[in-house]
Write a protein that holds these residues in place. Structure first.
Motif, PDB file in Angstrom:
ATOM      1  N   LEU A  55       0.938  -1.442  -0.138  1.00  0.00           N
ATOM      2  CA  LEU A  55       0.028   0.143  -0.002  1.00  0.00           C
ATOM      3  C   LEU A  55       0.865   1.176   0.029  1.00  0.00           C
ATOM      4  CD1 LEU A  55      -2.673  -1.066   2.550  1.00  0.00           C
ATOM      5  CD2 LEU A  55      -3.019  -0.866   0.231  1.00  0.00           C
ATOM      6  N   SER A  59       1.385   4.400  -3.017  1.00  0.00           N
ATOM      7  CA  SER A  59       0.740   5.493  -2.571  1.00  0.00           C
ATOM      8  C   SER A  59       0.443   6.617  -3.863  1.00  0.00           C
ATOM      9  CB  SER A  59       1.331   6.362  -1.380  1.00  0.00           C
ATOM     10  OG  SER A  59       2.679   6.696  -1.828  1.00  0.00           O
ATOM     11  N   SER A 102      -3.885   2.173   4.459  1.00  0.00           N
ATOM     12  CA  SER A 102      -4.455   2.625   3.093  1.00  0.00           C
ATOM     13  C   SER A 102      -4.856   4.056   3.031  1.00  0.00           C
ATOM     14  CB  SER A 102      -5.715   1.572   2.963  1.00  0.00           C
ATOM     15  OG  SER A 102      -6.274   2.003   1.672  1.00  0.00           O
ATOM     16  N   CYS A 106      -3.129   7.220   0.741  1.00  0.00           N
ATOM     17  CA  CYS A 106      -4.118   8.046  -0.205  1.00  0.00           C
ATOM     18  C   CYS A 106      -4.142   9.341   0.066  1.00  0.00           C
ATOM     19  CB  CYS A 106      -5.089   7.290  -0.622  1.00  0.00           C
ATOM     20  SG  CYS A 106      -4.918   5.679  -1.509  1.00  0.00           S
ATOM     21  N   LEU A 213      -8.431  -1.984  -0.528  1.00  0.00           N
ATOM     22  CA  LEU A 213      -7.189  -1.250   0.198  1.00  0.00           C
ATOM     23  C   LEU A 213      -6.590  -0.183  -0.816  1.00  0.00           C
ATOM     24  CD1 LEU A 213      -6.160  -3.891   2.582  1.00  0.00           C
ATOM     25  CD2 LEU A 213      -7.440  -1.966   3.106  1.00  0.00           C
ATOM     26  N   LEU A 214      -6.414  -0.791  -1.952  1.00  0.00           N
ATOM     27  CA  LEU A 214      -5.497   0.013  -3.035  1.00  0.00           C
ATOM     28  C   LEU A 214      -6.259   1.207  -3.452  1.00  0.00           C
ATOM     29  CD1 LEU A 214      -4.037  -2.927  -5.126  1.00  0.00           C
ATOM     30  CD2 LEU A 214      -2.725  -1.315  -3.531  1.00  0.00           C
TER      31      LEU A 214
END
Length: 493
Positions: A55, A59, A102, A106, A213-214
């Motif tokens: 993750l 980013s 996660s 982001c 999660l991505l």
């Protein structure tokens, strides 16, 4: 191509998409190696931190080394209970941690930690809506139209070469017996096992989980979907007006005072109960209903003492609320004492340990409500602090060997060892698993001739020795028990 051109190419949307796809593929392969058809153990710890690393690599914005290291260290620390043993509490903590990583990767984490529970709630509420969004349908519709510089474009370029190569290989096999014999000697059963329906389903499930999660998203903060936690909804004046609150609090305090006086007399004071009633019966009948009473009282206080409401500006109402919360906290403490009396009479179980922890959390929650009123804090502050308390409790419960503690307690307080209480419940101890072996050895040290206990002890040791010895299923708790059994091998004879 210059270094600047290469760096620009790696930061294009197509390259980021390719990077996410490669990370997703690598994590699915790692999940197959570590988790598929394996007993849970060290593999969960390794996979959770591998996901956290993936993750951070994917980013959206470039993370500094310090920030990325902090997230990774946070993930390792939060997943340590999975090294101790695989438990639902440890898994829950790790999932919440991965959700935080996660969101952090982001740039969706709030700057104020008190808003984190709301952000996590918005993230979880968004998950069921993912398949029904218009963007999801657009992605499905454009799967056959990959970008010219995307990974699928390059993979599509291999279709013709590999297709013709397969045809040429088939012709060579027909013309050359050595090639034909070599191809026939290849064992395809491995591929058949690899492509089983259960395995493919596992891959899809892991890929779906990693996809959430991505690409984390937060549900929109609409009034009809999600009520803000800053304040509770405004009730009509007639329902929660000053007069209504005053009458309610007077009646509630008087009613609770009766229950408080009875508990002070019979539970804390030790007064004799009426004929035909024991302290264990008195304790058992009241523990769980009183906890529900405290929870309902907490909900009423939050509604009554909302900001801007009649209870917020009245000193009399605030005093009555303080008195009522104090009585509710005493009620929770009485429930814990009731549970303790019941355990003394009927031994300890996992459900009773969970009930004791829950009672303590409710009492602490009521105390936090009192602090929220005294310090003039918001409901957001209250929810954040309560959530942090719950997470820390889950973390401690995941690290603690509760079955071993229960076994030691029941053995030490059994009638055979202490001379009081009830006889040792061997059937229940056997359900606790191999963790009960040290406690049974303590029992056998005092009563070595008890063959029933010895048979249960041997069965539990066989169960422990028959577990999976694969390194992926290793846990620190099982390793400690291995060392104990090696150092106390003579006790099993």
């Amino acid at each position: 191509m210059s270094i600047q051109d290469a760096a620009a190419l790696l930061t294009t949307p197509a390259s980021k998409s390719n990077r996410k796809f490669l990370i997703l593929l690598a994590l699915v392969i790692l999940a197959d190696i570590l988790l598929f058809d394996r007993k849970p153990g060290l593999n969960l710890f390794l996979f959770a931190n591998a996901v956290a690393g993936g993750l951070l690599i994917c980013s959206r914005s470039r993370l500094s080394f310090l920030r990325a290291s902090t997230f990774l260290a946070f993930s390792v620390a939060a997943s340590i209970p999975l090294v101790e043993t695989a438990s639902w509490a440890g898994i829950t903590i790790s999932l919440l941690t991965l959700a935080c990583v996660s969101l952090g990767a982001c740039g969706l984490l709030p700057r104020q930690w008190t808003r984190l529970p709301l952000v996590l709630l918005r993230f979880l509420l968004d998950v069921p809506q993912r398949p029904f969004r218009r963007t999801s349908y657009r992605r499905l519709r454009h799967l056959g139209k990959p970008p010219s510089q995307g990974l699928w474009h390059h993979l599509r370029g291999w279709i013709v070469p590999l297709g013709f190569a397969a045809g040429f290989l088939a012709l060579f096999a027909a013309a050359n017996p050595l090639i034909d014999k070599t191809l026939r000697s290849i064992d395809l059963t491995f591929l058949l096992r690899l492509l089983s329906l259960w395995r493919i389903g596992f891959w899809l499930l892991v890929a779906a989980f990693l996809g959430l999660l991505l690409r984390p998203r937060l549900i929109r903060r609409r009034a009809d979907r999600l009520q803000t936690v800053h304040e509770l909804p405004k009730f009509k004046e007639g329902l929660f007006g000053h007069a209504t609150l005053l009458r309610s609090l007077v009646v509630f305090n008087a009613l609770f005072a009766v229950q408080t006086l009875l508990d002070l007399t019979y539970l804390w004071g030790g007064a004799s109960l009426p004929d035909g009633m024991t302290h264990a019966e008195y304790a058992h009948r009241g523990a769980y209903p009183l906890m529900l009473t405290a929870i309902l009282a907490a909900a009423f206080v939050l509604a009554a003492m909302r900001r801007g409401g009649p209870g917020d500006g009245s000193a009399l109402l605030r005093g009555l609320v303080h008195l009522w919360i104090a009585q509710n906290i005493l009620l929770c403490l009485s429930s814990i004492l009731r549970l303790d009396l019941y355990v003394e009479a009927y031994s300890l179980t996992e459900l009773r340990v969970a009930a004791g922890i829950w009672m303590g959390l409710v009492a602490l929650g009521l105390f936090l409500i009192l602090l929220r009123i005294l310090l003039h804090r918001s409901n957001e502050w209250l929810i954040a602090l309560s959530s942090a308390t719950l997470v820390m409790t889950l973390y401690a419960a995941a690290l603690a060997d509760i079955p071993a503690f229960i076994a030691r307690f029941n053995v030490a307080h059994s009638r055979e060892i202490s001379g009081e209480g009830i006889s040792l419940d061997l059937d229940y101890l056997s359900t606790l698993g191999p963790a009960a072996i040290p406690a049974l050895d303590t029992y056998l040290a005092s009563l070595p001739a008890d063959q029933d206990v010895r048979r249960v002890r041997e069965a539990l040791q066989w169960q422990h020795e028959g577990r999976s010895v694969d390194w992926r299923s290793w846990t620190y708790r099982a390793a400690r028990l291995d060392d104990y059994l090696r150092n106390n091998a003579t006790l099993a004879r």
